[in-house]
Design an enzyme around this catalytic site. Structure first.
Site, short mmCIF file in Angstrom:
data_model
loop_
_atom_site.label_atom_id
_atom_site.label_comp_id
_atom_site.label_asym_id
_atom_site.label_seq_id
_atom_site.Cartn_x
_atom_site.Cartn_y
_atom_site.Cartn_z
N ILE A 36 1.04 -1.11 -0.06
CA ILE A 36 0.25 -0.19 -0.39
C ILE A 36 0.83 1.37 0.12
O ILE A 36 -0.03 2.59 -0.64
CB ILE A 36 -1.39 -0.31 1.17
CG1 ILE A 36 -1.96 0.89 0.49
CG2 ILE A 36 -0.26 0.68 2.39
CD1 ILE A 36 -3.28 1.00 2.15
N ASN A 90 11.82 -8.82 6.95
CA ASN A 90 11.86 -8.02 8.16
C ASN A 90 11.38 -8.87 9.70
O ASN A 90 9.99 -9.41 9.19
CB ASN A 90 11.22 -6.82 8.21
CG ASN A 90 11.82 -5.88 7.43
OD1 ASN A 90 12.62 -5.63 6.97
ND2 ASN A 90 10.64 -4.77 7.13
N GLN A 97 9.85 -5.40 11.41
CA GLN A 97 8.79 -5.66 11.32
C GLN A 97 7.40 -4.88 11.65
O GLN A 97 7.53 -4.80 12.55
CB GLN A 97 8.82 -7.13 12.27
CG GLN A 97 7.21 -8.20 11.06
CD GLN A 97 7.39 -9.46 11.62
OE1 GLN A 97 8.10 -9.93 11.89
NE2 GLN A 97 6.67 -10.46 11.22
N HIS A 103 5.90 -11.89 5.90
CA HIS A 103 5.76 -11.89 4.20
C HIS A 103 7.17 -11.43 3.63
O HIS A 103 8.02 -11.24 4.62
CB HIS A 103 5.00 -9.92 4.19
CG HIS A 103 4.73 -9.19 5.33
ND1 HIS A 103 5.30 -9.23 6.60
CD2 HIS A 103 6.24 -7.88 5.07
CE1 HIS A 103 5.26 -8.40 7.60
NE2 HIS A 103 6.33 -7.71 5.88
N HIS A 105 9.27 -8.95 1.02
CA HIS A 105 9.20 -7.92 0.27
C HIS A 105 9.27 -7.76 -0.91
O HIS A 105 11.00 -8.85 -0.89
CB HIS A 105 9.86 -6.47 0.83
CG HIS A 105 8.91 -6.11 2.10
ND1 HIS A 105 7.98 -5.35 2.28
CD2 HIS A 105 9.08 -6.25 3.32
CE1 HIS A 105 7.56 -4.56 3.46
NE2 HIS A 105 8.03 -5.86 4.05
P1 5GP Z 1 6.46 -5.05 7.55
O1 5GP Z 1 7.23 -3.61 7.84
O2 5GP Z 1 5.92 -5.38 8.63
O3 5GP Z 1 7.64 -5.49 6.90
O4 5GP Z 1 5.99 -4.27 6.99
C1 5GP Z 1 4.24 -4.22 6.46
C2 5GP Z 1 4.31 -3.66 5.10
O5 5GP Z 1 2.82 -3.71 4.80
C3 5GP Z 1 4.26 -1.89 4.49
O6 5GP Z 1 5.32 -2.25 3.66
C4 5GP Z 1 3.24 -1.53 4.56
O7 5GP Z 1 3.37 -0.28 3.65
C5 5GP Z 1 2.85 -2.69 4.19
N1 5GP Z 1 0.96 -2.62 3.97
C6 5GP Z 1 0.27 -2.34 5.68
N2 5GP Z 1 -0.75 -1.93 5.39
C7 5GP Z 1 -0.80 -2.37 4.21
C8 5GP Z 1 -2.55 -3.06 3.83
O8 5GP Z 1 -3.69 -2.78 4.31
N3 5GP Z 1 -2.64 -2.94 2.55
C9 5GP Z 1 -0.82 -3.29 1.54
N4 5GP Z 1 -1.16 -3.62 0.54
N5 5GP Z 1 -0.32 -3.14 2.68
C10 5GP Z 1 -0.10 -2.86 3.41
#
Ligand code: 5GP
Ligand code: ZN
Length: 117
Positions: A36, A90, A97, A103, A105
Protein backbone atom coordinates in the site's frame (compact mmCIF):
# COMPACT_ATOMS: atom_id res chain seq x y z
CA UNK A 1 -8.91 -27.48 3.69
CA UNK A 2 -9.08 -24.82 6.39
CA UNK A 3 -6.18 -22.40 6.72
CA UNK A 4 -4.81 -21.30 10.10
CA UNK A 5 -5.91 -17.70 10.46
CA UNK A 6 -5.75 -14.94 13.07
CA UNK A 7 -8.90 -12.79 12.90
CA UNK A 8 -6.96 -9.79 14.27
CA UNK A 9 -4.27 -10.02 11.59
CA UNK A 10 -4.30 -7.52 8.71
CA UNK A 11 -2.86 -9.92 6.16
CA UNK A 12 -5.20 -12.75 7.22
CA UNK A 13 -8.03 -10.30 6.49
CA UNK A 14 -6.60 -9.74 3.02
CA UNK A 15 -6.36 -13.52 2.51
CA UNK A 16 -9.98 -13.86 3.62
CA UNK A 17 -11.06 -11.10 1.21
CA UNK A 18 -12.24 -8.94 4.13
CA UNK A 19 -9.81 -6.16 3.18
CA UNK A 20 -9.08 -5.17 -0.42
CA UNK A 21 -5.63 -5.52 -1.97
CA UNK A 22 -4.26 -5.29 -5.48
CA UNK A 23 -3.49 -8.91 -6.15
CA UNK A 24 -0.35 -9.97 -8.04
CA UNK A 25 -0.32 -13.75 -7.62
CA UNK A 26 -2.33 -16.48 -5.96
CA UNK A 27 -2.13 -20.23 -5.60
CA UNK A 28 -3.40 -22.65 -2.99
CA UNK A 29 -0.94 -21.60 -0.32
CA UNK A 30 0.48 -18.23 -1.38
CA UNK A 31 -0.89 -14.77 -2.02
CA UNK A 32 1.01 -11.77 -3.40
CA UNK A 33 -0.33 -8.24 -3.55
CA UNK A 34 0.95 -4.70 -3.99
CA UNK A 35 2.29 -2.90 -0.94
CA UNK A 36 0.00 0.00 0.00
CA UNK A 37 3.03 2.29 0.51
CA UNK A 38 5.40 1.29 -2.30
CA UNK A 39 9.13 1.90 -1.84
CA UNK A 40 9.89 1.14 -5.50
CA UNK A 41 7.94 1.17 -8.79
CA UNK A 42 7.29 -2.54 -8.14
CA UNK A 43 6.70 -3.38 -4.48
CA UNK A 44 4.97 -6.68 -3.86
CA UNK A 45 4.30 -8.53 -0.61
CA UNK A 46 4.37 -12.32 -0.85
CA UNK A 47 2.76 -14.21 2.00
CA UNK A 48 1.76 -17.71 2.97
CA UNK A 49 -2.03 -17.84 3.23
CA UNK A 50 -1.77 -19.53 6.61
CA UNK A 51 -0.99 -17.32 9.56
CA UNK A 52 2.66 -17.49 10.60
CA UNK A 53 3.66 -14.46 12.66
CA UNK A 54 7.36 -14.15 11.86
CA UNK A 55 10.21 -15.98 10.17
CA UNK A 56 11.08 -17.36 13.61
CA UNK A 57 7.82 -19.33 13.75
CA UNK A 58 8.59 -21.19 10.51
CA UNK A 59 9.00 -24.93 10.99
CA UNK A 60 10.82 -27.60 9.01
CA UNK A 61 7.45 -28.63 7.58
CA UNK A 62 7.19 -25.15 6.02
CA UNK A 63 10.40 -25.55 3.99
CA UNK A 64 8.49 -26.33 0.80
CA UNK A 65 6.19 -23.35 1.34
CA UNK A 66 9.15 -21.02 1.83
CA UNK A 67 10.79 -22.37 -1.32
CA UNK A 68 7.61 -21.70 -3.24
CA UNK A 69 7.53 -18.10 -2.00
CA UNK A 70 10.89 -17.60 -3.74
CA UNK A 71 9.60 -19.33 -6.88
CA UNK A 72 6.56 -17.03 -6.85
CA UNK A 73 8.94 -14.04 -6.69
CA UNK A 74 10.87 -15.43 -9.65
CA UNK A 75 7.66 -15.87 -11.61
CA UNK A 76 6.45 -12.33 -10.76
CA UNK A 77 9.81 -10.91 -11.89
CA UNK A 78 9.39 -12.63 -15.26
CA UNK A 79 5.79 -11.52 -15.59
CA UNK A 80 6.60 -7.89 -14.76
CA UNK A 81 9.81 -7.74 -16.79
CA UNK A 82 12.06 -7.07 -13.82
CA UNK A 83 15.69 -7.84 -14.72
CA UNK A 84 16.69 -7.45 -11.08
CA UNK A 85 14.95 -7.05 -7.78
CA UNK A 86 15.40 -7.34 -4.03
CA UNK A 87 13.58 -9.54 -1.51
CA UNK A 88 13.52 -8.70 2.20
CA UNK A 89 11.91 -10.37 5.21
CA UNK A 90 11.80 -8.00 8.17
CA UNK A 91 11.72 -10.04 11.37
CA UNK A 92 10.37 -8.78 14.69
CA UNK A 93 10.15 -5.10 15.61
CA UNK A 94 13.94 -4.86 15.91
CA UNK A 95 14.11 -6.02 12.30
CA UNK A 96 11.56 -3.43 11.19
CA UNK A 97 8.55 -5.78 11.10
CA UNK A 98 5.24 -4.00 11.60
CA UNK A 99 2.73 -6.55 10.32
CA UNK A 100 3.12 -9.83 12.19
CA UNK A 101 2.19 -12.22 9.40
CA UNK A 102 5.39 -13.32 7.73
CA UNK A 103 5.89 -11.63 4.36
CA UNK A 104 8.53 -11.25 1.72
CA UNK A 105 8.93 -7.74 0.33
CA UNK A 106 9.82 -7.76 -3.36
CA UNK A 107 11.19 -4.49 -4.69
CA UNK A 108 12.09 -3.71 -8.25
CA UNK A 109 11.66 -1.37 -11.16
CA UNK A 110 14.47 0.97 -10.11
CA UNK A 111 18.21 0.64 -9.71
CA UNK A 112 19.08 -0.71 -6.26
CA UNK A 113 22.33 0.28 -4.62
CA UNK A 114 24.70 -2.57 -3.86
CA UNK A 115 24.42 -3.75 -0.25
CA UNK A 116 21.68 -2.52 2.05
CA UNK A 117 23.04 0.75 3.39
P1 5GP B 1 6.92 -4.75 7.54
O1 5GP B 1 7.48 -3.47 8.07
O2 5GP B 1 6.03 -5.46 8.54
O3 5GP B 1 7.98 -5.63 6.96
O4 5GP B 1 6.04 -4.35 6.29
C1 5GP B 1 4.66 -4.24 6.30
C2 5GP B 1 4.28 -3.68 4.95
O5 5GP B 1 2.89 -3.81 4.82
C3 5GP B 1 4.61 -2.20 4.79
O6 5GP B 1 5.49 -2.02 3.67
C4 5GP B 1 3.26 -1.54 4.59
O7 5GP B 1 3.29 -0.49 3.63
C5 5GP B 1 2.39 -2.69 4.12
N1 5GP B 1 1.00 -2.56 4.50
C6 5GP B 1 0.52 -2.19 5.73
N2 5GP B 1 -0.83 -2.21 5.71
C7 5GP B 1 -1.19 -2.62 4.47
C8 5GP B 1 -2.47 -2.83 3.85
O8 5GP B 1 -3.54 -2.67 4.45
N3 5GP B 1 -2.46 -3.23 2.55
C9 5GP B 1 -1.30 -3.43 1.85
N4 5GP B 1 -1.42 -3.81 0.57
N5 5GP B 1 -0.09 -3.24 2.41
C10 5GP B 1 -0.04 -2.84 3.70
ZN1 ZN C 1 -2.13 -13.47 9.57
Amino acid sequence: MSIASDPACLFCKIVAGELPAEQLYEDGEILAFKDINPQAPFHGLLIPKKHIATLNELEAADADLVGRLFLAAQSLAREHGLPGYRVVVNTNSEGGQVVFHVHMHMLGGRQMKPGLG
